[in-house]
Design a protein around this motif. Structure first.
Motif, short mmCIF file in Angstrom:
data_model
loop_
_atom_site.label_atom_id
_atom_site.label_comp_id
_atom_site.label_asym_id
_atom_site.label_seq_id
_atom_site.Cartn_x
_atom_site.Cartn_y
_atom_site.Cartn_z
N THR A 106 43.75 -60.66 -12.30
CA THR A 106 44.35 -60.29 -11.02
C THR A 106 43.83 -61.22 -9.94
O THR A 106 44.23 -61.13 -8.80
CB THR A 106 44.03 -58.83 -10.64
OG1 THR A 106 42.62 -58.68 -10.53
CG2 THR A 106 44.59 -57.86 -11.66
N GLY A 107 42.92 -62.08 -10.30
CA GLY A 107 42.33 -63.06 -9.40
C GLY A 107 41.51 -64.03 -10.23
O GLY A 107 41.37 -63.84 -11.44
N ASN A 164 38.49 -69.07 -7.35
CA ASN A 164 39.04 -68.79 -6.03
C ASN A 164 38.02 -68.01 -5.19
O ASN A 164 37.90 -68.23 -3.98
CB ASN A 164 40.35 -68.01 -6.14
CG ASN A 164 41.08 -67.95 -4.84
OD1 ASN A 164 41.32 -68.96 -4.20
ND2 ASN A 164 41.42 -66.74 -4.43
N ASP A 210 39.23 -63.64 -14.55
CA ASP A 210 39.22 -62.61 -13.53
C ASP A 210 37.78 -62.17 -13.24
O ASP A 210 36.89 -62.36 -14.07
CB ASP A 210 40.03 -61.41 -14.03
CG ASP A 210 40.18 -60.34 -12.99
OD1 ASP A 210 41.04 -60.52 -12.10
OD2 ASP A 210 39.45 -59.34 -13.04
#
Length: 90
Positions: free
Chosen positions: A27-28, A32, A73
């Motif tokens: 989801t990520g 990042n 993630d």
């Protein structure tokens, strides 16, 4: 135990069950998060604001990225630490 209390958050509600079940759907991305943590640290330096836990968190995320988990993630960090703990105990 934390639900509804001051330590509760949307992120906690999302990730706590995922950590428990080892659900690593993306989801990520960890890399990042490194970018975002670096930006927070840059702002802290410019404003002379001490953020020792942010620095620690950033270092952990850099470690995960260096271990090849940058595209994974956030939930994968639990597996990373579990694996490292198992290696120390063998």
């Amino acid at each position: 135990a934390l639900k509804g209390g001051r330590a509760d958050s949307a992120i906690l509600q999302e990730y706590l069950p995922r950590f428990a079940t080892r659900d690593y759907r993306r989801t990520g991305r960890i890399d990042n998060m490194v970018k975002d943590l670096n930006a927070a640290q840059d702002l802290a330096r410019r404003t002379h604001t001490a953020m020792p836990l942010t620095a620690l968190c950033a270092e952990v995320h850099r470690l995960l990225t260096a271990a090849g988990l940058g595209g994974e993630d956030q939930a994968a960090l639990m597996e990373f630490f579990r694996r490292n703990d198992e290696e120390k105990n063998t």
